[in-house]
Design a protein around this motif. Structure first.
Motif, short mmCIF file in Angstrom:
data_model
loop_
_atom_site.label_atom_id
_atom_site.label_comp_id
_atom_site.label_asym_id
_atom_site.label_seq_id
_atom_site.Cartn_x
_atom_site.Cartn_y
_atom_site.Cartn_z
N VAL A 95 0.73 -1.18 -0.02
CA VAL A 95 0.04 0.00 0.30
C VAL A 95 0.45 1.17 -0.17
N PRO A 96 0.79 2.06 -0.73
CA PRO A 96 1.35 3.64 -0.88
C PRO A 96 0.96 4.08 0.63
N ILE A 97 2.06 4.75 1.16
CA ILE A 97 2.52 5.28 2.48
C ILE A 97 3.04 7.04 2.41
N ARG A 98 1.74 7.05 3.55
CA ARG A 98 2.07 9.08 3.35
C ARG A 98 2.76 9.32 4.19
N TYR A 99 4.15 10.30 4.30
CA TYR A 99 4.62 10.94 4.69
C TYR A 99 4.90 12.55 5.18
N VAL A 100 4.74 12.74 6.31
CA VAL A 100 4.73 14.05 6.18
C VAL A 100 6.32 14.58 7.16
N ILE A 101 7.11 15.47 6.15
CA ILE A 101 8.48 16.14 6.59
C ILE A 101 8.09 17.44 7.13
N ARG A 102 9.10 16.77 8.78
CA ARG A 102 8.90 17.36 10.12
C ARG A 102 9.36 18.07 9.69
N GLU A 103 10.82 17.92 9.35
CA GLU A 103 12.38 19.20 9.47
C GLU A 103 13.37 18.46 8.26
N ILE A 104 14.13 19.33 7.72
CA ILE A 104 15.04 19.33 7.05
C ILE A 104 16.39 19.69 7.92
N LEU A 105 17.08 18.89 8.19
CA LEU A 105 17.96 18.49 9.08
C LEU A 105 19.18 19.32 8.18
N LEU A 106 19.63 19.06 6.86
CA LEU A 106 20.69 19.42 6.43
C LEU A 106 20.22 18.97 5.28
N GLN A 107 20.88 20.58 4.39
CA GLN A 107 20.15 20.39 2.98
C GLN A 107 22.02 21.43 2.55
N PRO A 108 22.30 20.37 2.55
CA PRO A 108 24.31 21.39 1.72
C PRO A 108 23.79 21.73 0.34
#
Length: 109
Positions: free
Chosen positions: A60-73
């Motif tokens: 089954v498709p899984i839905r995720y909620v992005i809580r935080e972007i910790l690192l984005q070089p």
């Protein structure tokens, strides 16, 4: 690459911290997902607060909620060289000469 995100399933039952990497660097047990995996494709380019849908090969498709972007070089503020070429004429013989000047600017993050 090497963006680290913290996300949870929509129901909050599972929390994950993943780093998006090239396929040859992927290691699910260490939290390193290939950008070409179903979860990597869903997470690539996502923003904080966004809900993404991961479509695994089976199940089954899984839905995720992005809580935080910790690192984005690629978003870090860094100096980037810019070269300007100026063509000027010498007073002595009138022939053109090129002068290259390098300046630095800071990319907006």
């Amino acid at each position: 690459m090497n963006t680290t995100v913290q996300c949870t399933t929509v129901d909050g039952a599972h929390a994950h911290t993943w780093t998006l990497v090239y396929p040859d660097e992927a290691d699910y047990l260490r939290g390193r997902l290939s950008v070409l995996s179903p979860a990597g494709i869903a997470l690539f380019g996502a923003r904080r607060g966004q809900t993404v849908v991961c479509r695994p090969p089976r199940g089954v498709p899984i839905r995720y909620v992005i809580r935080e972007i910790l690192l984005q070089p690629e978003n870090r503020r860094r100096a980037c060289p810019v070269s300007q070429i100026q063509i000027s004429r010498l007073k002595t013989d009138g022939g053109p000469i090129c002068v290259v000047r390098t300046r630095y600017f800071f990319a907006r993050g």
